[in-house]
Each structure stands twice: as C-alpha cells, then as structure tokens.
Enzyme design. Structure first.
Site, PDB file in Angstrom:
ATOM      1  N   ASP A 117      40.147  30.876  33.941  1.00  0.00           N
ATOM      2  CA  ASP A 117      40.782  30.174  35.122  1.00  0.00           C
ATOM      3  C   ASP A 117      39.410  29.605  35.993  1.00  0.00           C
ATOM      4  OD1 ASP A 117      39.522  32.492  35.964  1.00  0.00           O
ATOM      5  OD2 ASP A 117      41.108  32.755  37.733  1.00  0.00           O
ATOM      6  N   HIS A 144      30.480  37.543  37.603  1.00  0.00           N
ATOM      7  CA  HIS A 144      31.526  38.548  36.821  1.00  0.00           C
ATOM      8  C   HIS A 144      31.601  38.186  35.382  1.00  0.00           C
ATOM      9  CE1 HIS A 144      32.796  40.046  40.860  1.00  0.00           C
ATOM     10  NE2 HIS A 144      32.844  38.860  41.263  1.00  0.00           N
ATOM     11  N   ASP A 145      32.306  36.973  35.207  1.00  0.00           N
ATOM     12  CA  ASP A 145      32.899  36.588  33.910  1.00  0.00           C
ATOM     13  C   ASP A 145      31.974  36.662  32.711  1.00  0.00           C
ATOM     14  OD1 ASP A 145      35.422  36.594  35.147  1.00  0.00           O
ATOM     15  OD2 ASP A 145      35.356  34.609  35.597  1.00  0.00           O
ATOM     16  N   ASN A 187      41.928  31.055  40.024  1.00  0.00           N
ATOM     17  CA  ASN A 187      40.772  31.019  40.831  1.00  0.00           C
ATOM     18  C   ASN A 187      41.515  29.663  41.891  1.00  0.00           C
ATOM     19  OD1 ASN A 187      39.135  33.135  40.911  1.00  0.00           O
ATOM     20  ND2 ASN A 187      38.244  32.053  39.065  1.00  0.00           N
ATOM     21  N   THR A 203      39.033  36.277  31.092  1.00  0.00           N
ATOM     22  CA  THR A 203      38.453  36.006  32.633  1.00  0.00           C
ATOM     23  C   THR A 203      39.034  35.830  33.626  1.00  0.00           C
ATOM     24  OG1 THR A 203      37.443  34.068  32.089  1.00  0.00           O
ATOM     25  CG2 THR A 203      36.133  35.679  31.027  1.00  0.00           C
ATOM     26  N   ASP A 210      33.700  31.812  35.499  1.00  0.00           N
ATOM     27  CA  ASP A 210      34.322  31.394  34.262  1.00  0.00           C
ATOM     28  C   ASP A 210      33.784  30.163  33.466  1.00  0.00           C
ATOM     29  OD1 ASP A 210      37.324  32.424  34.470  1.00  0.00           O
ATOM     30  OD2 ASP A 210      36.618  31.983  36.293  1.00  0.00           O
ATOM     31  N   PHE A 224      40.401  40.757  42.031  1.00  0.00           N
ATOM     32  CA  PHE A 224      41.240  39.876  41.915  1.00  0.00           C
ATOM     33  C   PHE A 224      42.042  39.373  40.785  1.00  0.00           C
ATOM     34  CE2 PHE A 224      41.544  35.186  41.176  1.00  0.00           C
ATOM     35  CZ  PHE A 224      42.446  34.677  42.349  1.00  0.00           C
ATOM     36  N   ASN A 225      41.599  39.700  39.228  1.00  0.00           N
ATOM     37  CA  ASN A 225      42.350  39.160  38.254  1.00  0.00           C
ATOM     38  C   ASN A 225      43.526  40.044  38.195  1.00  0.00           C
ATOM     39  OD1 ASN A 225      40.503  37.005  37.499  1.00  0.00           O
ATOM     40  ND2 ASN A 225      39.273  38.368  36.159  1.00  0.00           N
TER      41      ASN A 225
HETATM   42  C1  BDR Z   1      37.147  37.648  39.250  1.00  0.00           C
HETATM   43  O1  BDR Z   1      37.920  36.844  40.339  1.00  0.00           O
HETATM   44  C2  BDR Z   1      37.593  35.576  40.067  1.00  0.00           C
HETATM   45  O2  BDR Z   1      37.450  34.913  41.290  1.00  0.00           O
HETATM   46  C3  BDR Z   1      36.344  35.296  39.151  1.00  0.00           C
HETATM   47  O3  BDR Z   1      36.518  34.243  38.428  1.00  0.00           O
HETATM   48  C4  BDR Z   1      36.443  36.815  38.417  1.00  0.00           C
HETATM   49  O4  BDR Z   1      37.212  36.313  36.996  1.00  0.00           O
HETATM   50  C5  BDR Z   1      36.216  38.683  39.847  1.00  0.00           C
HETATM   51  O5  BDR Z   1      37.089  39.491  40.880  1.00  0.00           O
HETATM   52 CA    CA Z   2      37.647  34.183  36.448  1.00  0.00          CA
END
Ligand code: BDR
Ligand code: CA
Length: 307
Positions: free
Chosen positions: A10, A237-238, A39, A122, A15, A163-164
């Site tokens: 996303d 993160h991703d 996102n 991701t 990502d 978040f994801n």
């Molecule tokens: C995740 O949330 C999104 O904002 C980032 O792309 C990542 O996948 C981190 O919590």
């Molecule tokens: Ca992401």
C-alpha cells in the site's frame, strides 16, 4: 534457484523501498505486485505502486486490489505518507496500464501457476485474506506469508495495535488462523531500523535514479514522523520483509501462538503474541524478535546499487 514472490502493498514510503528491494535482487523472482488501500485510498496506493515500479524499470503486473477492509470502516495514514500517499517525490507521467485482473486474482493466479510462492505483505491484509477465502487451494500451495504488521509490545495506531493490522483486523485473523506458515515482522523489530540523516546521506551518495528517490522520499517521511510522533527520524518498516528473504540470518524469529484481537474493544487489532507459551496453544506464527541493523542497511544499499 530464485525464490518466487508476490508483493502485496500500500505505498507508502516504506512500501516503495520494499518494491525497490524486491525488484533488484537476483535471487528473488518478483511475479507481480498487488495493491491494497491502507496508507492512502486505493486509487492513490495503486498509482504509487505502478509509478515506483515503472520508475525503477520493474516490469511486472501491477493490479488494483481491495478498496475497503472486510468488516471495519476504512482508515488511512495521511499524517505520515501525505496526501498522495507518497509525498516527496514527483514521478514523471507514465501511461503504463494496470494489470486488468483484480489484485486478489493476481495473487491467486501467481500462486497457482508457479511453484513455492511466498506472499510478501506490507499493507493491511485484506487482499491476502480475500485470496485465501476465494481460492482455498492456496492453503496448501502458498510456501509462506511474510508480513510487516503487529508487534509483541505496544502499537503505533492505538495503545494495542499496529497500523496494518488495525486497518483490517478481521483479514489478519483470516491470515493468522489459515494454517499457512506466517512470518510476522512487527514494530518491536522494525522500530530498530531508523532511517537517520546518516542513512539518508549514505544512500544519497550512490547518486543514481533509485538513490534520488530514496533520499527525497525519506526526507519527507522523517519530517512527517517528526510532526506526528515528535521523533527525529522514523522506522523503515516494510523492506524488512523482503530483506529477510534476501538474507535469512537478518532477523531472529521465534515460533509461537499469535491471536488477533477482533473484539472491537480497546485492543481491537492487537497481535496477541504468546512469547512465554502461557496458553499452550498451537504455534501458528514465526514472530520477529531481533534484527541485525547493520546488515539491514547493507541490504538496502546493495538493493539501490543493483539498478
Ligand atoms: C506500517 O504502516 C504503514 O504506514 C507502513 O507502510 C507500514 O507498512 C507500519 O505500521
Ligand atoms: Ca505499508
């Protein structure tokens, strides 16, 4: 032999770098990119994915996936990723078309028509969960699902949730209870890979098209992290998902029981990780516990240089 992967994402700043790594490693065979809302809205995340792939010359199908989560209302993350979902870099106007299939169908076709496919996720898990429900043959055919999401400790969207997972907890529940091997890379590990100013200038020095994209995106990503969380720089993160396929020694995993909280209470979207095996429940996920930070940035640098 190359490892077959499909990337569900996303974009999203981090990502975009996951796409970059997936498209440049000689040991990975990127079969396609499916896109999900997260996102930003699906129109924006899909456009961003196609732009990143086209800019980098990654010639794989990019398919538009789910616009809404399975049960809950949609959540987006404009505070970190901006209005476009990828603020900070202006891509040329491309006329390359999206793949005609739905993103969920692209996942299904990629898994059924190839051997030992790993799904790298991701973003919110809507597309992956829908694919599992639409085509149960996936249950025995997917090699594993490697995802960025959750945490063994606190969240970044609520006290409990990352978040994801928070964006579509019911989809995460489908994935974690599917029986397909799952590797979960959560905040407890990705918060260690901070894209500091030093990291940005190290990558910027490569002085190429991909390094320019990296640096410009990361500068805005960090400015947004600063305004939202009051930190100097944010966690990347991703790309950890793809990086751990490139180098299996990068991340230490522990197998354990993980349950997604779908109770719609204050912990909605929490990944309940039973590190100490209190529940004696089936160990359904490999959970990331540590990462070699130096190796991580070496992998990112090598990925940028590979173009
Ligand atoms: C995740 O949330 C999104 O904002 C980032 O792309 C990542 O996948 C981190 O919590
Ligand atoms: Ca992401």
């Amino acid at each position: 032999m190359k490892r077959n992967i499909i990337l569900d994402c996303d974009p999203g700043h981090d990502d975009a770098i996951a796409i970059l790594l997936a498209g440049s490693n000689p040991n990975l065979n990127l079969l396609g990119i499916s896109v999900v809302a997260g996102n930003q809205t699906i129109e924006k995340t899909a456009r961003n994915a196609l732009n990143v792939a086209t800019y980098l010359g990654i010639d794989v199908p990019v398919a538009i996936g789910c616009e809404f989560p399975m049960v809950r209302e949609r959540v987006i993350c404009a505070a970190i990723h901006g209005e476009s979902g990828l603020d900070g870099f202006d891509f040329p106007k491309y006329d390359k078309p999206f793949d005609k299939r739905h993103g969920v169908q692209l996942i299904i076709d990629s898994v059924l028509n190839n051997e030992d496919v790993t799904i790298v996720a991701t973003g919110p898990l809507t597309n992956v969960a829908m694919a599992i429900k639409l085509e149960p043959k996936l249950l025995n055919k997917v090699k594993e699902i490697v995802l960025m999401g959750g945490s063994v400790d606190n969240g970044n969207t609520s006290p409990a949730a990352e978040f994801n997972i928070m964006c579509d907890p019911e989809a995460a529940h489908v994935v974690f209870s599917s029986g397909i091997p799952v590797k979960m890379i959560g905040l407890n590990v990705t918060r260690k890979v901070i894209v500091t100013d030093e990291v940005i200038s190290r990558m910027e020095k490569i002085n190429s098209k991909p390094s320019d994209m990296f640096a410009k995106l990361m500068k805005v990503f960090n400015a947004n992290q600063r305004n939202t969380f009051g930190v100097k720089a944010g966690p990347l993160h991703d790309p950890a998902t793809v990086a751990c396929l490139i180098d299996e020694s990068l991340i230490k995993f522990q197998k354990m029981n993980v349950v997604i909280d779908i109770s719609h209470g204050p912990s909605y979207g929490r990944t309940n990780c039973d590190i100490f095996d209190y529940l004696h429940a089936p160990h359904n996920a490999y959970v990331a516990m540590d990462i070699d930070v130096e190796k991580y940035w070496n992998i990112v640098e090598k990925g940028i240089k590979a173009y």
